[in-house]
Scaffold this motif. Structure first.
Motif, PDB file in Angstrom:
ATOM      1  N   ASP A 123      12.070  40.569  -9.148  1.00 50.86           N
ATOM      2  CA  ASP A 123      11.543  40.124 -10.750  1.00 50.86           C
ATOM      3  C   ASP A 123      10.728  39.255 -10.824  1.00 50.86           C
ATOM      4  O   ASP A 123       9.794  39.467 -10.622  1.00 50.86           O
ATOM      5  N   PHE A 124      11.105  39.570 -12.861  1.00 49.64           N
ATOM      6  CA  PHE A 124       9.416  38.881 -13.416  1.00 49.64           C
ATOM      7  C   PHE A 124       9.707  38.037 -14.495  1.00 49.64           C
ATOM      8  O   PHE A 124      10.560  38.453 -15.280  1.00 49.64           O
ATOM      9  N   LYS A 125       9.197  37.266 -15.502  1.00 49.84           N
ATOM     10  CA  LYS A 125       8.913  36.669 -16.231  1.00 49.84           C
ATOM     11  C   LYS A 125       7.593  36.678 -17.166  1.00 49.84           C
ATOM     12  O   LYS A 125       6.686  36.838 -16.443  1.00 49.84           O
TER      13      LYS A 125
ATOM     14  N   ARG B  37      14.993  42.016 -13.862  1.00 45.71           N
ATOM     15  CA  ARG B  37      14.833  42.198 -12.130  1.00 45.71           C
ATOM     16  C   ARG B  37      15.661  43.535 -12.333  1.00 45.71           C
ATOM     17  O   ARG B  37      16.708  44.222 -12.894  1.00 45.71           O
TER      18      ARG B  37
ATOM     19  N   ALA C  85      18.767  37.908  -7.693  1.00 43.14           N
ATOM     20  CA  ALA C  85      17.611  36.845  -6.612  1.00 43.14           C
ATOM     21  C   ALA C  85      18.144  35.566  -7.397  1.00 43.14           C
ATOM     22  O   ALA C  85      18.096  35.532  -8.553  1.00 43.14           O
ATOM     23  N   GLY C  86      17.335  34.731  -6.810  1.00 43.56           N
ATOM     24  CA  GLY C  86      16.866  33.058  -7.763  1.00 43.56           C
ATOM     25  C   GLY C  86      18.037  32.676  -8.400  1.00 43.56           C
ATOM     26  O   GLY C  86      19.590  32.912  -8.014  1.00 43.56           O
ATOM     27  N   SER C  87      17.890  32.205  -9.798  1.00 44.89           N
ATOM     28  CA  SER C  87      19.078  31.739 -10.546  1.00 44.89           C
ATOM     29  C   SER C  87      20.357  32.740 -10.810  1.00 44.89           C
ATOM     30  O   SER C  87      21.231  32.841 -11.158  1.00 44.89           O
TER      31      SER C  87
ATOM     32  N   ASP D  92       3.053  32.941  -9.242  1.00 49.39           N
ATOM     33  CA  ASP D  92       4.041  32.055  -9.896  1.00 49.39           C
ATOM     34  C   ASP D  92       4.731  32.658 -10.820  1.00 49.39           C
ATOM     35  O   ASP D  92       6.290  32.625 -11.428  1.00 49.39           O
ATOM     36  N   THR D  93       4.573  33.980 -11.337  1.00 50.09           N
ATOM     37  CA  THR D  93       5.788  34.367 -12.500  1.00 50.09           C
ATOM     38  C   THR D  93       7.058  35.766 -11.947  1.00 50.09           C
ATOM     39  O   THR D  93       7.610  36.426 -12.836  1.00 50.09           O
ATOM     40  N   CYS D  94       6.875  36.026 -10.827  1.00 51.15           N
ATOM     41  CA  CYS D  94       7.068  37.307 -10.606  1.00 51.15           C
ATOM     42  C   CYS D  94       7.465  36.583  -8.872  1.00 51.15           C
ATOM     43  O   CYS D  94       7.159  36.170  -8.048  1.00 51.15           O
ATOM     44  N   ARG D  95       8.498  37.752  -8.724  1.00 49.16           N
ATOM     45  CA  ARG D  95       8.804  38.091  -7.223  1.00 49.16           C
ATOM     46  C   ARG D  95       8.855  38.879  -6.920  1.00 49.16           C
ATOM     47  O   ARG D  95       8.833  39.574  -7.190  1.00 49.16           O
TER      48      ARG D  95
ATOM     49  N   ILE E  82      12.713  36.982 -19.266  1.00 49.57           N
ATOM     50  CA  ILE E  82      13.145  37.893 -17.626  1.00 49.57           C
ATOM     51  C   ILE E  82      13.458  39.699 -17.133  1.00 49.57           C
ATOM     52  O   ILE E  82      14.654  39.596 -18.052  1.00 49.57           O
TER      53      ILE E  82
ATOM     54  N   ARG F 243       8.462  26.764  -3.825  1.00 48.59           N
ATOM     55  CA  ARG F 243       9.899  26.460  -4.039  1.00 48.59           C
ATOM     56  C   ARG F 243      10.417  25.795  -2.781  1.00 48.59           C
ATOM     57  O   ARG F 243      11.716  25.109  -3.055  1.00 48.59           O
TER      58      ARG F 243
HETATM   59  P1  TMP Z   1      15.171  32.076 -11.858  1.00 54.85           P
HETATM   60  O1  TMP Z   1      15.564  33.226 -10.600  1.00 54.85           O
HETATM   61  O2  TMP Z   1      14.538  31.346 -11.472  1.00 54.85           O
HETATM   62  O3  TMP Z   1      15.404  32.862 -12.954  1.00 54.85           O
HETATM   63  O4  TMP Z   1      13.539  33.120 -12.044  1.00 54.85           O
HETATM   64  C1  TMP Z   1      13.404  34.612 -12.619  1.00 54.85           C
HETATM   65  C2  TMP Z   1      11.799  35.521 -12.511  1.00 54.85           C
HETATM   66  O5  TMP Z   1      11.075  34.076 -13.815  1.00 54.85           O
HETATM   67  C3  TMP Z   1      11.360  34.665 -11.121  1.00 54.85           C
HETATM   68  O6  TMP Z   1      10.478  35.800 -10.847  1.00 54.85           O
HETATM   69  C4  TMP Z   1      10.377  33.691 -11.040  1.00 54.85           C
HETATM   70  C5  TMP Z   1      10.348  33.493 -13.691  1.00 54.85           C
HETATM   71  N1  TMP Z   1       9.763  32.209 -13.651  1.00 54.85           N
HETATM   72  C6  TMP Z   1       8.607  31.419 -13.841  1.00 54.85           C
HETATM   73  O7  TMP Z   1       7.763  32.820 -14.108  1.00 54.85           O
HETATM   74  N2  TMP Z   1       8.975  30.349 -14.641  1.00 54.85           N
HETATM   75  C7  TMP Z   1      10.456  29.825 -14.220  1.00 54.85           C
HETATM   76  O8  TMP Z   1       9.883  28.956 -14.669  1.00 54.85           O
HETATM   77  C8  TMP Z   1      11.381  30.179 -14.443  1.00 54.85           C
HETATM   78  C9  TMP Z   1      12.413  29.344 -13.628  1.00 54.85           C
HETATM   79  C10 TMP Z   1      11.557  31.390 -12.841  1.00 54.85           C
END
Ligand code: TMP
Length: 234
Positions: free
Chosen positions: A175-177, A94, A98-100, A196-199, A92, A215
């Motif tokens: 952020d992104f994963k 950032r 944001a988020g977690s 799905d995988t980026c904010r 991840i 979400r």
């Molecule tokens: P988070 O803030 O929930 O940890 O997420 C960080 C970034 O990762 C966000 O852009 C969404 C992405 N993400 C995924 O692609 N798969 C996941 O299972 C989760 C929890 C987050």
């Protein structure tokens, strides 16, 4: 190349073998989950958007020196990829809190970060993908030090390329994963890069243009996915 037996079904994609053992076909689904599948739903058209967007972005990354698993797009929800062994790390990156990160550290969403933050999560659904560090990854044998070094280098370069890419579409990359795989002894980018995988936030209004709409039940989920694809396709 034709689909043979299904190798794996994840929450958002299916992976099929092909006649060539070095190539897989990925099918993108409209299924959506959040909070480790506690919340389930469907986002109509998501598979098409995420497949198209991933293909556009992976090509751009390849053109800029990042090796990826993408071979080519087959149709609107299928792509041909190199067979890889997925490194069980969710990487991840950032730029803005944001988020977690906001939740875990008690900081307001939208707070700019003094430097890019890079996190690893152990990719394990039973454990809900816990946050770990490099020494955990090494201790558990999830990756070697050399692999971790390459993954970090690629993740930071991808962040630079993606920030510039999305800004052209008036989108801020919060952020992104990423997920990486092993192919012929080398680390290459795998999985997807999509809403799905980026904010992604609109530059002018800060409107959330990503899976947070699903979400957090913010509405206009399908329309927003389409809007992101249409902006980046221009
Ligand atoms: P988070 O803030 O929930 O940890 O997420 C960080 C970034 O990762 C966000 O852009 C969404 C992405 N993400 C995924 O692609 N798969 C996941 O299972 C989760 C929890 C987050």
């Amino acid at each position: 190349m034709e689909k043979m037996d299904m190798l794996y079904e994840g929450k958002a994609k299916k992976v099929y073998r092909t006649q060539d053992p070095s190539l897989y076909i990925i099918e993108y689904k409209d299924d959506a989950t959040a909070f480790n599948a506690l919340k389930k739903g469907t986002i109509a058209g998501k598979g098409v958007v995420n497949n198209n967007m991933t293909c556009i972005i992976f090509k751009m990354l390849e053109d800029n020196g990042i090796p990826t698993h993408l071979v080519n797009m087959i149709d609107d929800n299928h792509q041909l990829v190199k067979a890889v062994e997925i490194v069980p790390l969710e990487v991840i990156v950032r730029n803005i809190a944001a988020g977690s990160m906001s939740k875990n550290l008690g900081i307001e969403e939208g707070m700019p970060l003094k430097n890019t933050v890079l996190e690893f999560c152990y990719k394990n659904d039973e454990l809900a993908d816990p946050l770990i560090n490099d020494t955990h990854a090494l201790a558990l044998g999830l990756a070697t030090q050399e692999e971790i070094d390459v993954i970090k280098k690629y993740a930071l370069k991808i962040n630079e390329l993606l920030q510039e890419f999305f800004l052209k579409s008036n989108l801020k990359l919060i952020d992104f994963k990423l997920e990486f795989g092993r192919c012929d002894g080398k680390i290459i980018l795998a999985d997807e890069i999509s809403p799905d995988t980026c904010r992604l936030w609109d530059v002018n209004t800060n409107r959330k243009m990503d899976k947070d709409r699903f979400r957090r039940d913010l509405g206009d989920v399908e329309e927003t996915y389409q809007e992101v694809l249409s902006r980046i396709s221009k």
